[in-house]
Design a protein around this motif. Sequence first.
Motif, PDB file in Angstrom:
ATOM      1  N   ALA A   2      -5.162 -27.507  13.056  1.00 21.56           N
ATOM      2  CA  ALA A   2      -6.064 -26.826  12.131  1.00 21.56           C
ATOM      3  C   ALA A   2      -7.144 -26.015  12.834  1.00 21.56           C
ATOM      4  O   ALA A   2      -7.509 -24.926  12.396  1.00 21.56           O
ATOM      5  CB  ALA A   2      -6.711 -27.839  11.192  1.00 21.56           C
ATOM      6  N   ASN A   8      -6.323 -29.824  18.291  1.00 23.21           N
ATOM      7  CA  ASN A   8      -7.579 -29.613  17.577  1.00 23.21           C
ATOM      8  C   ASN A   8      -8.784 -30.004  18.415  1.00 23.21           C
ATOM      9  O   ASN A   8      -8.686 -30.839  19.318  1.00 23.21           O
ATOM     10  CB  ASN A   8      -7.585 -30.445  16.298  1.00 23.21           C
ATOM     11  CG  ASN A   8      -6.487 -30.058  15.337  1.00 23.21           C
ATOM     12  OD1 ASN A   8      -6.447 -28.927  14.852  1.00 23.21           O
ATOM     13  ND2 ASN A   8      -5.578 -30.983  15.063  1.00 23.21           N
ATOM     14  N   ASP A  44     -12.556 -26.658   9.818  1.00 24.85           N
ATOM     15  CA  ASP A  44     -11.211 -26.269   9.380  1.00 24.85           C
ATOM     16  C   ASP A  44     -10.508 -27.382   8.601  1.00 24.85           C
ATOM     17  O   ASP A  44      -9.704 -27.103   7.705  1.00 24.85           O
ATOM     18  CB  ASP A  44     -10.352 -25.880  10.587  1.00 24.85           C
ATOM     19  CG  ASP A  44     -10.884 -24.643  11.281  1.00 24.85           C
ATOM     20  OD1 ASP A  44     -10.797 -23.548  10.693  1.00 24.85           O
ATOM     21  OD2 ASP A  44     -11.400 -24.763  12.409  1.00 24.85           O
ATOM     22  N   ALA A  45     -10.777 -28.619   8.963  1.00 23.51           N
ATOM     23  CA  ALA A  45     -10.147 -29.748   8.267  1.00 23.51           C
ATOM     24  C   ALA A  45     -11.023 -30.980   8.414  1.00 23.51           C
ATOM     25  O   ALA A  45     -11.721 -31.151   9.412  1.00 23.51           O
ATOM     26  CB  ALA A  45      -8.747 -30.026   8.811  1.00 23.51           C
ATOM     27  N   LYS A  65      -8.980 -27.812   4.717  1.00 24.01           N
ATOM     28  CA  LYS A  65      -8.277 -28.889   4.024  1.00 24.01           C
ATOM     29  C   LYS A  65      -8.995 -30.225   4.212  1.00 24.01           C
ATOM     30  O   LYS A  65      -9.609 -30.487   5.245  1.00 24.01           O
ATOM     31  CB  LYS A  65      -6.840 -29.002   4.508  1.00 24.01           C
ATOM     32  CG  LYS A  65      -6.677 -29.353   5.967  1.00 24.01           C
ATOM     33  CD  LYS A  65      -5.202 -29.501   6.367  1.00 24.01           C
ATOM     34  CE  LYS A  65      -4.477 -28.190   6.442  1.00 24.01           C
ATOM     35  NZ  LYS A  65      -3.100 -28.338   7.016  1.00 24.01           N
TER      36      LYS A  65
END
Length: 226
Positions: free
Chosen positions: A42, A64, A129-130, A159
Amino acid sequence: MKTAWTQAQEKRFAADSVIEEVLANPTQRRRVDIAVEMIGKAGIVLDVGCGDGAISELIHNKGNEVIAMDLPEVLATIPEERRKFLTTMECDASQKPWRGGWLSMSTTSIHSVFETHDGIPKIKDGQIDAIFAGEIVEHFMDIEPFFTECHRVLKPEGKLVITTPNAVRALNRVAMLMGVVEVWHEWNKGVPHNIRYWTPKTLQDAVVKYGFKPEKMATAPSQAEG
């Protein structure tokens, strides 16, 4: 001031590497693997309630950059070798805004995610991002700070991946018919481990209420059912 709940969670999770124990169980590991695959590669991922950082490491291994966030005494259980590639942040996810002390900063690019007020770092709006929240939403007395902060710090296309026990799984239904409540829900043992019962429907309703669009829901057998 720390609440009785916060103090109880720090005490409960500071003693052992509890996440490592979860990953050692094949059935529980399956649940974690489903969540990590949902996150994928992500970018910058916030692991809320990271514990000893074992799942943070799995997320990092997907490519990540990970900010591992938890209560101070819980973060103390993260091994030194993990601190080399994790950014760790002391923060109580049941309060808002999400701000607290850094214990480590893994890369200089992470600096742009934070702003500082009165010397205390705070996650900026729309920088993440997540978010992974593994087995944490069942611990909150008030879920509003958690969901509104998730919505605030995530990018518009970001997300949110949540795992939580399913209150209506088959084993629980049978147990409740027999008048049995799982030990982590019992109030007579002080501040309980879990204080909220979630079903797929109530969790979906909650994420929609706080501005999220549910895209995928998966179930995995519990240790007791595996």
